[in-house]
Write an enzyme that holds these catalytic residues in place. Structure first.
Site, mmCIF file in Angstrom:
data_model
loop_
_atom_site.group_PDB
_atom_site.id
_atom_site.type_symbol
_atom_site.label_atom_id
_atom_site.label_comp_id
_atom_site.label_asym_id
_atom_site.label_seq_id
_atom_site.Cartn_x
_atom_site.Cartn_y
_atom_site.Cartn_z
ATOM 1 N N HIS A 183 0.847 -1.206 0.000
ATOM 2 C CA HIS A 183 0.000 0.000 0.000
ATOM 3 C C HIS A 183 0.873 1.242 0.000
ATOM 4 O O HIS A 183 2.064 1.190 0.303
ATOM 5 C CB HIS A 183 -1.004 -0.013 1.146
ATOM 6 C CG HIS A 183 -0.471 0.284 2.518
ATOM 7 N ND1 HIS A 183 -0.403 1.558 3.024
ATOM 8 C CD2 HIS A 183 -0.025 -0.529 3.511
ATOM 9 C CE1 HIS A 183 0.055 1.511 4.271
ATOM 10 N NE2 HIS A 183 0.303 0.260 4.592
ATOM 11 N N ASP A 202 6.232 2.386 7.421
ATOM 12 C CA ASP A 202 4.867 1.997 7.073
ATOM 13 C C ASP A 202 4.199 3.048 6.225
ATOM 14 O O ASP A 202 3.746 4.085 6.734
ATOM 15 C CB ASP A 202 4.070 1.784 8.367
ATOM 16 C CG ASP A 202 2.671 1.256 8.118
ATOM 17 O OD1 ASP A 202 2.355 0.934 6.963
ATOM 18 O OD2 ASP A 202 1.897 1.151 9.085
ATOM 19 N N GLU A 242 -5.164 1.784 2.580
ATOM 20 C CA GLU A 242 -4.969 0.616 3.448
ATOM 21 C C GLU A 242 -5.119 0.992 4.907
ATOM 22 O O GLU A 242 -5.691 0.249 5.700
ATOM 23 C CB GLU A 242 -3.579 0.006 3.212
ATOM 24 C CG GLU A 242 -3.351 -1.336 3.914
ATOM 25 C CD GLU A 242 -2.851 -1.228 5.358
ATOM 26 O OE1 GLU A 242 -2.835 -2.258 6.047
ATOM 27 O OE2 GLU A 242 -2.484 -0.111 5.808
ATOM 28 N N GLU A 243 -4.590 2.158 5.258
ATOM 29 C CA GLU A 243 -4.525 2.515 6.679
ATOM 30 C C GLU A 243 -5.908 2.667 7.314
ATOM 31 O O GLU A 243 -6.064 2.480 8.505
ATOM 32 C CB GLU A 243 -3.679 3.778 6.882
ATOM 33 C CG GLU A 243 -2.191 3.587 6.585
ATOM 34 C CD GLU A 243 -1.480 2.659 7.565
ATOM 35 O OE1 GLU A 243 -2.135 2.150 8.486
ATOM 36 O OE2 GLU A 243 -0.265 2.440 7.392
ATOM 37 N N ASP A 281 3.964 -4.922 3.356
ATOM 38 C CA ASP A 281 3.442 -3.647 3.869
ATOM 39 C C ASP A 281 4.649 -2.892 4.425
ATOM 40 O O ASP A 281 5.331 -2.182 3.690
ATOM 41 C CB ASP A 281 2.368 -3.959 4.927
ATOM 42 C CG ASP A 281 1.681 -2.721 5.470
ATOM 43 O OD1 ASP A 281 2.317 -1.665 5.522
ATOM 44 O OD2 ASP A 281 0.500 -2.816 5.870
ATOM 45 N N HIS A 315 3.185 4.837 12.992
ATOM 46 C CA HIS A 315 2.071 5.752 12.692
ATOM 47 C C HIS A 315 2.251 7.150 13.288
ATOM 48 O O HIS A 315 1.287 7.874 13.505
ATOM 49 C CB HIS A 315 0.730 5.165 13.154
ATOM 50 C CG HIS A 315 0.306 3.983 12.331
ATOM 51 N ND1 HIS A 315 -0.842 3.278 12.572
ATOM 52 C CD2 HIS A 315 0.873 3.388 11.263
ATOM 53 C CE1 HIS A 315 -0.958 2.288 11.685
ATOM 54 N NE2 HIS A 315 0.074 2.338 10.885
HETATM 55 ZN ZN LIG Z 1 0.909 -0.273 6.512
#
Ligand SMILES: [Zn+2]
Length: 873
Positions: A521, A531, A568-569, A597, A677
């Site tokens: 993603h 990420d 995706e998140e 990912d 994140h």
């Molecule tokens: Zn991810």
């Protein structure tokens, strides 16, 4: 091309999205200091710079007959050394025969015949470099000759010269065919349609040895230079960047795929966490992270994706990790959550943030705060960023809080694709995929004050509830008399927000309709270096390598599809909508799905997936060395006793494995916690702590590329059903143990049918692989494969890939979460990142509904036995 659709989120000052032009102008170009990979690759090759790349590690590879015959780092593209050379000569000879055609002037039938013949000769010569099907289909069979030749003779009667030539031609073709069967061509078994044949081992060595970590690092630098949440300009600009690179690599049918989906974004000034009562304690949280970069580039706001919008107030209560057991513990102590604001910490006994909130909601809380505790990912583990790899005091973990284990994809289009123009929409209210109370993530810097304010309220917590926030010298639960906290989480909700997947492919020559899908993603919560930037940067390098191969004329046996997902998140939206839009096609033709990912956040290789892919993965791990340990990844895996884990939820394989029945695999180099994140998951973090030198990025690219070859380019599809059947035996055993643990006696729930089905599977798996062994012995080492054998092999491969499609309960699905169709795997209903084996039975056991569990067990046994038998029939 898609139309640009600027909207208020793009203009919002608070959302740090560069304007289109800004983003474009910072894109790599050869005139700037940042060299785009394409420019580098062309210039470097022209100038012979590739030879100066990092010293080549002498990656271990298994010597084979073929590798002994081929040079290690050399790809024959044409010329005398290549098998192509001899077929070129043959082609010239045959064509010369065809062009000399006196006496045919004015004879239209003769011309017609000649035209057809030369077309066929072209077909033949194009495929002479192989023994694959197009060629075999053309080759005159005995029946063909017997049927057609008398007819041709009759037509040609007026011109015996032509007839004579025709027979000469047939003779030559026949000789060519004999020659072709001889050793000269025997190694030359596969390609057609104008593609060039390469030794499979030389291809494998090429991809492994030409992955370039410098390119990967440069991609990473660009990808992380601005935030790119789903549905914003940042993600769109990156979509175009990826699309351009797909085009540069000459992938086919490169395009953006749009879906219009439900997303939300914070309203400016709409979020607040404050102690409002008693007056002497009034205080307000900062909420936002500090700026990650000195150049003050904008950052995304702190919020939970798909969180419920609203402002609530209530007494504050601490509930440890927010698992159902934690809330039960409070209840047992007489502490009611009715009307309260729950504060819980990330990770621990409930790893899924959405389910923490759901558990709070179910006990009557009106809001939920989730904070990052330094004992989990901060200074208690090691130096926080920027001194070290861990979360800093102001670092916040954003994240989606839709209930991915209940509804996956766009929560307003469960079970169908949110294509532009689709009229159907589910409601946001009482939606099984959404929480109904507002929530917000916090840094421990902010949580500290809240936890301190609980002192003296409720009960002192059990030891295992004590977190690592400094300055909280006593940890209390709080109760209905706790200080009153206001939680505001006003969100702009967009029911149809465009998101864009990027797609491209390389069509296979043997089974072009069958696909190996390779994806990552692209959307991130902020800069997203790990990420998912690490995965995106690696994907782009893998695409470059396959582009290079393709430009040299190589083609795989099966089609390779590359995808860069959006959304995706929030809830794996891009991939799920894509799957829902082509469900039937994937169920019949999706051979395997390879997901990455987070490619790198540490140095330990981890993989989860369908057990059918384990053997393919191990073969690849055997060929790739760890960049520092001087051992193969397989050896390291074996030493650590690591294994292929089951697939839960949490990334884009879910729709492929659990809905389409496409056997899936997910891979990552993981390590200790990192600023997940947070805006500190940025390039600087990756460059200093995550993967200095980008060596693990490179290693992941090697593993991924080799695995693609393993599945797209081996004549026998590397699927292992004996491994799978063994795994199923274990699933049944552990399910049985779980059932007894949960109080189901044998009289309540008898799993004999499942044990029996596992044995039927094992028996069929063994029988099925007999054929593989026979093929390997007869042909695998370079022997001649007859037409009939090739047809059998191809159908054998198709049956392998169909197995997991047969494991879908297409008309049913898991009771209560019908989007999930696979009878062996699903995310755990109450632990979304973890896998549930035989989930239909497990869910029913959890609900203490043993009658339903028995029904489900019988259903699963029936489906498994059917799928097993279909392997051999
Ligand atoms: Zn991810």
């Amino acid at each position: 091309m898609v139309e640009e659709k600027p909207n208020k989120y793009d203009q919002q000052e608070s959302l740090p999205i560069p304007t289109y032009n800004e983003a474009i102008s910072s894109r790599p170009s050869s005139s700037q200091s940042f060299l785009g990979p394409s420019e580098i690759s062309h210039d470097a090759e022209r100038q012979g710079l590739l030879g100066r790349r990092q010293p080549q590690h002498d990656g271990y590879h298994v010597p084979t007959v073929q590798s002994a015959r081929s040079s290690l780092d050399f790809l024959p593209s044409s010329g005398e050394n290549s098998p192509r050379g001899s077929t070129e000569e043959l082609r010239r000879e045959i064509l010369q025969m065809d062009v000399v055609e006196p006496g045919a002037d004015g004879d239209s039938r003769g011309l017609l015949l000649r035209g057809n013949l030369s077309k066929r000769i072209t077909t033949l010569t194009q495929s002479l470099s192989s023994i694959n099907l197009p060629f075999r289909q053309w080759l005159p069979s005995r029946d063909y000759i017997l049927d057609k030749i008398p007819f041709l003779i009759r037509d040609l009667r007026p011109n015996w010269i032509i007839a004579g030539r025709f027979f000469a031609l047939v003779l030559v073709l026949f000789l060519a065919y004999l020659l072709f069967l001889s050793d000269v061509f025997a190694i030359n078994r596969r390609q057609g349609n104008g593609s060039v044949y390469y030794y499979p081992d030389s291809i494998r060595n090429f991809v492994r040895d030409h992955i370039n970590e410098t390119y990967i690092r440069e991609h990473s630098q660009y990808i992380t230079s601005f935030p790119h949440i789903a549905g914003t300009k940042g993600s769109f600009v990156l979509a175009e960047y990826v699309q351009d690179l797909f085009i540069e690599s000459e992938l086919e049918e490169v395009r953006l795929e749009q879906f219009d989906v439900y997303l939300n974004y914070p309203k400016k000034g709409g979020r607040r966490v404050a102690i409002v009562d008693p007056p002497e304690l009034t205080w307000e949280a900062k909420i936002e992270e500090e700026l990650a970069y000195a150049d003050k580039r904008e950052q995304t706001l702190v919020f939970h994706g798909h969180s419920r919008s609203g402002t609530v107030k209530g007494p504050l209560i601490y509930a440890n990790y927010g698992s159902k057991e934690d809330f039960k513990r409070l209840e047992d102590q007489g502490i009611s959550l009715k009307g309260a604001i729950a504060i819980v910490r990330y990770y621990g006994s409930q790893g899924d943030r959405a389910l923490k909130i759901k558990a709070a909601e179910l006990v009557g809380a009106v809001g939920c705060i989730i904070y990052s505790d330094p004992a989990e990912d901060g200074f208690e583990r090691g130096d926080p960023y920027p001194q070290g790899r861990y979360m800093s005091s102001d670092g916040v973990q954003r994240g989606g809080v839709s209930l991915m284990s209940w509804v996956v994809g766009d929560v307003l289009s469960s079970g169908f694709a949110s294509l532009p123009g689709e009229q159907r929409r589910d409601s946001k209210d009482n939606n099984p995929g959404l929480n109904n109370i507002p929530s917000i993530p916090l840094a421990w810097r902010d949580a500290q004050k809240l936890l301190q304010a609980l002192k003296g309220h409720g009960k002192k917590v059990d030891d295992y509830w004590i977190g690592g926030v400094p300055g909280v010298n006593q940890w209390w639960t709080g109760d209905s008399k706790s200080p009153i906290v206001e939680l505001a989480n006003e969100q702009d909700e967009v029911e149809r927000r465009p998101i864009y997947n990027v797609l491209g492919k390389i069509t296979g020559v043997e089974q072009p309709e069958k696909s190996i899908i390779v994806a990552n993603h692209r959307d991130a919560w902020c800069f997203g270096a790990a990420d998912p930037g690490s995965g995106t940067a690696v994907l782009l390098e893998v695409v470059r390598i396959f582009g290079e191969l393709q430009k040299k004329g190589w083609r795989p046996l099966r089609t390779i599809e590359f995808a860069s997902w959006d959304g995706e998140e929030y809830n794996m939206i891009g991939s799920t909508e894509h799957v829902e839009a082509r469900m039937d096609g994937l169920r019949s033709d999706g051979f395997a799905y390879l997901n990455v990912d987070v490619a790198v956040s540490g140095s330990e290789f981890k993989a989860s997936g369908s057990p059918v892919l384990q053997t393919a993965l191990l073969r690849v791990l055997e060929r790739v060395t760890d960049p520092f340990a001087n051992k193969t990844l397989r050896k390291i895996w074996a030493e650590k006793g690591d294994t292929l884990k089951g697939l839960g939820g949490g990334s884009d394989y879910v729709a492929f494995q659990d809905m389409a029945g496409t056997s899936s695999l997910d891979m990552s180099f993981l390590g200790n916690p990192y600023p997940y994140h947070s805006c500190y998951d940025n390039f600087d973090w990756m460059d200093k702590f995550g993967d200095p030198g980008f060596q693990y990025h490179k290693t992941m690219a090697q593993v991924w590329a080799l695995l693609i070859l393993e599945l797209a380019d081996r004549e026998l599809l590397t699927f292992d059903f004996e491994v799978y059947a063994n795994a199923v035996r274990e699933y049944v055993d552990s399910l049985e143990a779980y059932a007894r643990e949960q109080g189901a006696q044998k009289k309540d729930l008898d799993l004999t049918v499942l044990h029996e089905a596992a044995e039927v599977f094992m028996k069929n798996a063994i029988g099925f692989h007999e054929w593989d062994k026979a093929w390997e012995e007869a042909i695998g080492g370079g022997g001649f494969e007859s037409n009939a054998m090739a047809i059998k092999r191809i159908s054998h491969n198709t049956r392998k890939a169909n197995f997991e499609t047969h494991l879908l309960d297409i008309d049913g699905g898991l009771p209560g979460r019908e989007q999930f169709k696979h009878v062996l795997f699903a995310p755990q209903a109450w632990s979304g990142y973890d896998e549930a084996f035989i989930p239909g039975v497990r869910d029913a056991i959890d609900a203490k509904n043993f009658t339903l569990a028995q029904e489900q067990a019988e259903k699963v046994a029936g489906i498994l036995s059917y799928a097993s038998r279909k392997l051999n029939h």
